[in-house]
Design an enzyme around this catalytic site. Sequence first.
Site, PDB file in Angstrom:
ATOM      1  N   CYS A  88       0.820  -1.224   0.000  1.00 52.88           N
ATOM      2  CA  CYS A  88       0.000   0.000   0.000  1.00 52.88           C
ATOM      3  C   CYS A  88       0.847   1.264   0.000  1.00 52.88           C
ATOM      4  O   CYS A  88       0.522   2.242  -0.659  1.00 52.88           O
ATOM      5  CB  CYS A  88      -1.001  -0.016   1.144  1.00 52.88           C
ATOM      6  SG  CYS A  88      -0.299   0.025   2.797  1.00 52.88           S
ATOM      7  N   ASP A 265      -7.518   5.554  -1.379  1.00 54.58           N
ATOM      8  CA  ASP A 265      -7.136   4.370  -0.624  1.00 54.58           C
ATOM      9  C   ASP A 265      -6.675   3.266  -1.579  1.00 54.58           C
ATOM     10  O   ASP A 265      -7.436   2.846  -2.453  1.00 54.58           O
ATOM     11  CB  ASP A 265      -8.346   3.880   0.183  1.00 54.58           C
ATOM     12  CG  ASP A 265      -8.009   2.777   1.160  1.00 54.58           C
ATOM     13  OD1 ASP A 265      -6.917   2.195   1.044  1.00 54.58           O
ATOM     14  OD2 ASP A 265      -8.837   2.485   2.039  1.00 54.58           O
ATOM     15  N   HIS A 267      -6.178   0.167  -0.909  1.00 54.94           N
ATOM     16  CA  HIS A 267      -6.522  -1.163  -0.409  1.00 54.94           C
ATOM     17  C   HIS A 267      -7.707  -1.780  -1.131  1.00 54.94           C
ATOM     18  O   HIS A 267      -8.696  -2.212  -0.530  1.00 54.94           O
ATOM     19  CB  HIS A 267      -6.775  -1.106   1.099  1.00 54.94           C
ATOM     20  CG  HIS A 267      -5.581  -0.703   1.880  1.00 54.94           C
ATOM     21  ND1 HIS A 267      -5.253   0.626   2.111  1.00 54.94           N
ATOM     22  CD2 HIS A 267      -4.607  -1.432   2.467  1.00 54.94           C
ATOM     23  CE1 HIS A 267      -4.145   0.679   2.817  1.00 54.94           C
ATOM     24  NE2 HIS A 267      -3.725  -0.546   3.053  1.00 54.94           N
TER      25      HIS A 267
END
Length: 471
Positions: A88, A265, A267
Amino acid sequence: MDSVFEAYLGPDGVLAGAVVGAVAGATGEPDDIPQTNTTVWILGKRYNAIQELDLIRRDVQSRLWCTYRRGFVPLGEPQLTTDKGWGCMLRCGQMVLAQALIDLHLGREWFWTPETRDQTYLKIVSRFEDCRKSYFSIHQIALMGDSEDKKVGQWFGPNTVAQVLKKLVRYDDWCSLMIHVAMDNTIVTDDILNLCLENPQNDDSWKPLLLIVPLRLGLSDINPIYIPALKSCFELLGFSGMIGGRPNQALYFMGYVDDDVLFLDPHTTQRSGSVGQKTSQDEIDFDATFHQRYAGRIQFTQMDPSLALCFLCKTRISFDILMEDLKTKVLITSTPIFEITKTRSPEWVSSMSGIMPSILTPTTTYHYFPSITATNYNCEEQQPQGQTNNNNSCNNSFEEFLCSSELSTSSSFQSVCVNNSDDLTSYSSRRTISCGDTEDFEKLSYSSLDPSKRRNCCNEDGSDDDFEIIS
């Protein structure tokens, strides 16, 4: 549409409590922007939350959204085919670099649409595809991380990914970008001028700069005293975002509204592929995976204290303007978050020895150093002259890595085993280093897992569902 909402899910597939209003109302639309008459800042641009909601979302969607991928060519000795669970922070580094390239080559007023086939845009996107030939792919970043003492499959901190990107941009002539990482919470302007001005007497010889300032603004939580300064950064022209996150998750911060910070994000696990020239439906669909219409939103106080501020200076004039803006708009607070100085002081090295003292000695130049104890910095350690600290990810040999690693055999990186005076080791090995890295972003370390607890990164059908193992 599934990937849109997956970005709001926690690691167990449930709504992440820290994200404000993942689903709101009967429409099921994410509550990304509060429906109040307030100001929203996105990478130096100001919007009204109610009157310009569509423009805000169009701006968010025009940023490159780099996420976990699966099914790419096996990477490194572990032969990983997905970066789910460990990549990430690498993806956040990709996002800030992609934003700098878009701003540099297309302009801050440029917007993406599904029909976009601009050749410059396609060149930028192709540099972040997950294959060995792409300059800033997960492969190149992960392999170059070995020079920062990070093995493939290990988490990165903000400073580590900044150092890796600094090295990689040297080999892409088209991107026309230099990266300077301001160590020790100090921007030394002479160092930047020496890097970016080919001819000191000619400002037109300026090479565009991405300035990255790694910081650690607290021990386990961000100190609220620094939040006003962070807000001011989002309002500056040329701001390229912030590499950071919340504990256990790296995020790319792009703006703020009231006391909440907006982010993309990484993820979400998506397939690998190629944008090509966007002539086939598969290429069109793959291009869409780089764009997310809705930003995430958390409170500033929920951020991890390790972060890196990023600024783009296209010209010498824009650099001078940035330095003035930082001095008059960011560093005017009672506790400035970093220092700007013209030259590197001969007294740069602190007199720390043995156990680090709780305060810095009077001879140091850390005038704007955040007022928390020195024990907060997990990379801060003095080394004997000429000795390398293997635990310090900020001071490794780039040349040794290039000449010996798998990276030197890549077709796009051949014949690069040369000495470079601009490497990290050009600074005194005795200086005190405050990396701004943290071990909080990714708990997964593939190489450190107990063999009995390891699983294969992919099962027989190519799924990566079993890969993420939190130790």
